[in-house]
Design a protein around this motif. Structure first.
Motif, PDB file in Angstrom:
ATOM      1  N   ALA A  76      52.474  51.468  23.424  1.00 12.66           N
ATOM      2  CA  ALA A  76      52.869  50.067  23.572  1.00 12.66           C
ATOM      3  C   ALA A  76      53.345  49.789  24.993  1.00 12.66           C
ATOM      4  CB  ALA A  76      53.958  49.718  22.566  1.00 12.66           C
ATOM      5  N   ILE A  77      54.171  50.676  25.525  1.00 12.58           N
ATOM      6  CA  ILE A  77      54.661  50.518  26.903  1.00 12.58           C
ATOM      7  C   ILE A  77      53.500  50.539  27.893  1.00 12.58           C
ATOM      8  CG2 ILE A  77      56.023  51.610  28.731  1.00 12.58           C
ATOM      9  CD1 ILE A  77      57.950  52.578  26.519  1.00 12.58           C
ATOM     10  N   ASP A  78      52.594  51.486  27.712  1.00 15.53           N
ATOM     11  CA  ASP A  78      51.442  51.593  28.615  1.00 15.53           C
ATOM     12  C   ASP A  78      50.591  50.333  28.593  1.00 15.53           C
ATOM     13  OD1 ASP A  78      52.137  54.123  29.463  1.00 15.53           O
ATOM     14  OD2 ASP A  78      50.782  55.168  28.093  1.00 15.53           O
TER      15      ASP A  78
ATOM     16  N   PHE B 215      49.675  48.400  32.050  1.00 18.29           N
ATOM     17  CA  PHE B 215      48.283  48.232  32.469  1.00 18.29           C
ATOM     18  C   PHE B 215      47.828  46.780  32.526  1.00 18.29           C
ATOM     19  CE2 PHE B 215      47.451  52.666  30.525  1.00 18.29           C
ATOM     20  CZ  PHE B 215      47.921  53.266  31.679  1.00 18.29           C
ATOM     21  N   GLN B 216      48.753  45.825  32.401  1.00 17.11           N
ATOM     22  CA  GLN B 216      48.382  44.420  32.513  1.00 17.11           C
ATOM     23  C   GLN B 216      47.851  44.107  33.913  1.00 17.11           C
ATOM     24  OE1 GLN B 216      48.486  41.705  30.082  1.00 17.11           O
ATOM     25  NE2 GLN B 216      48.419  43.626  28.918  1.00 17.11           N
ATOM     26  N   THR B 217      46.833  43.279  33.969  1.00 17.87           N
ATOM     27  CA  THR B 217      46.285  42.876  35.271  1.00 17.87           C
ATOM     28  C   THR B 217      47.207  41.876  35.970  1.00 17.87           C
ATOM     29  OG1 THR B 217      44.949  41.172  34.185  1.00 17.87           O
ATOM     30  CG2 THR B 217      43.908  43.304  34.576  1.00 17.87           C
ATOM     31  N   TYR B 218      48.026  41.173  35.219  1.00 22.12           N
ATOM     32  CA  TYR B 218      49.062  40.307  35.785  1.00 22.12           C
ATOM     33  C   TYR B 218      50.303  41.169  35.962  1.00 22.12           C
ATOM     34  CZ  TYR B 218      52.210  36.323  36.422  1.00 22.12           C
ATOM     35  OH  TYR B 218      53.122  35.430  36.929  1.00 22.12           O
ATOM     36  N   LEU B 219      50.836  41.230  37.165  1.00 20.23           N
ATOM     37  CA  LEU B 219      51.834  42.260  37.503  1.00 20.23           C
ATOM     38  C   LEU B 219      53.280  41.782  37.501  1.00 20.23           C
ATOM     39  CD1 LEU B 219      49.918  43.952  40.475  1.00 20.23           C
ATOM     40  CD2 LEU B 219      49.904  44.576  38.041  1.00 20.23           C
TER      41      LEU B 219
ATOM     42  N   ASN C 245      44.037  42.067  29.917  1.00 26.48           N
ATOM     43  CA  ASN C 245      43.979  40.703  30.461  1.00 26.48           C
ATOM     44  C   ASN C 245      44.824  39.691  29.698  1.00 26.48           C
ATOM     45  OD1 ASN C 245      42.345  41.218  32.653  1.00 26.48           O
ATOM     46  ND2 ASN C 245      40.447  40.817  31.543  1.00 26.48           N
ATOM     47  N   LYS C 246      45.662  40.152  28.777  1.00 27.47           N
ATOM     48  CA  LYS C 246      46.419  39.225  27.923  1.00 27.47           C
ATOM     49  C   LYS C 246      47.201  38.191  28.731  1.00 27.47           C
ATOM     50  CE  LYS C 246      50.376  38.764  24.956  1.00 27.47           C
ATOM     51  NZ  LYS C 246      49.804  37.706  24.092  1.00 27.47           N
ATOM     52  N   LEU C 247      48.084  38.654  29.612  1.00 28.41           N
ATOM     53  CA  LEU C 247      48.931  37.734  30.363  1.00 28.41           C
ATOM     54  C   LEU C 247      48.097  36.838  31.280  1.00 28.41           C
ATOM     55  CD1 LEU C 247      51.974  40.010  31.278  1.00 28.41           C
ATOM     56  CD2 LEU C 247      51.818  38.313  29.453  1.00 28.41           C
TER      57      LEU C 247
END
Length: 252
Positions: free
Chosen positions: A23-25, A29-33, A102-104
């Motif tokens: 879950a943390i990973d 790994f979100q493309t929005y930082l 790519n969620k965020l």
């Protein structure tokens, strides 16, 4: 999206050692930082705290909190996270679920539209051991207060709230607290908008709080009668639709 739009991600955890790192990973790994991850441990007795502290030492965007005593539900940990959130946007992810990269990036632009206070998405169901078989839960493209009364289509693991519009909020201490909160936000005249993509995976666990369907029906009834103040007839009308949607979702 402007880089200054910080997202505060609230992750309650209780004995989630087996799934917590994944879950943390999925957040890392979100493309929005530009995010912070607030992990609130509910007095776990397994190795969760060691995992959380190890991750916090490696990435300063992670913040660790814990409850004073076991609460028995995600409501108290989530509310601790909300009170300590620094971002304009608040998102939710339980420690046994997953986000896709790519969620965020996909959901945040929706919240910059006028009158959109909640963005959400479709999501995929996975088994307890993480097996996926294309069991996708597809929600409506948009919801108002009135349309959401027919049943909760906003998976908590997909929801992002713009607190610049809603103001600071807390989950009520009742069953299906997420549904009650979404209704209270949309009742102010806001809408919720779906990015119409699958951005998360929900883990089906036999020990899940929401796994008892009869209890869940009672919770929804309580929301209609006490939280919304509906008459017996009106509450019964909406409950029939909510039960139908719940059954369809269960067998998906």
């Amino acid at each position: 999206m402007k880089s200054e739009h910080l997202v505060s991600i609230i992750m309650p955890n209780y004995n989630g050692e087996a799934y917590l790192q994944n879950a943390i990973d999925s957040v890392i790994f979100q493309t929005y930082l530009n995010w912070e991850l607030l992990i609130i441990d509910d007095c776990s007795t397994d190795g969760s705290v060691a995992i959380i502290k190890s991750n916090c030492s490696k990435d300063l965007r992670l913040r660790f909190f814990k409850t004073d005593k076991p609460s028995g539900s995600p409501t108290v940990p989530r509310n601790i996270g909300i009170r300590n959130a620094k971002g304009r946007f608040v998102a939710f992810l339980d420690s046994d679920d997953l986000w896709f990269p790519n969620k965020l990036k996909l959901q945040l632009p929706l919240l910059l539209e006028n009158n959109v206070a909640i963005s959400f998405s479709n999501y995929e169901k996975m088994s307890e051991d993480g097996y996926k078989s294309n069991r996708v839960i597809i929600s409506s493209s948009m919801h108002s207060y009135r349309s959401l009364l027919y049943g909760n289509e906003l998976g908590c693991l997909t929801v992002i709230v713009d607190i610049l519009k809603t103001g600071i909020f807390q989950f009520p201490n009742i069953g299906h607290e997420d549904y009650a909160l979404w209704l209270s936000i949309l009742k102010q005249g806001f809408i919720a908008k779906n990015c119409n993509a699958v951005t998360a995976a929900y883990r089906i666990r036999s020990s899940s709080i929401s796994s008892n369907k009869l209890k869940a029906i009672k919770w929804v009834w309580t929301i209609y009668r006490k939280h919304e103040g509906f008459s017996y007839i009106r509450a019964s009308y909406y409950l029939l639709f909510a039960m139908f949607k719940s059954i369809v979702k269960y067998f998906k």
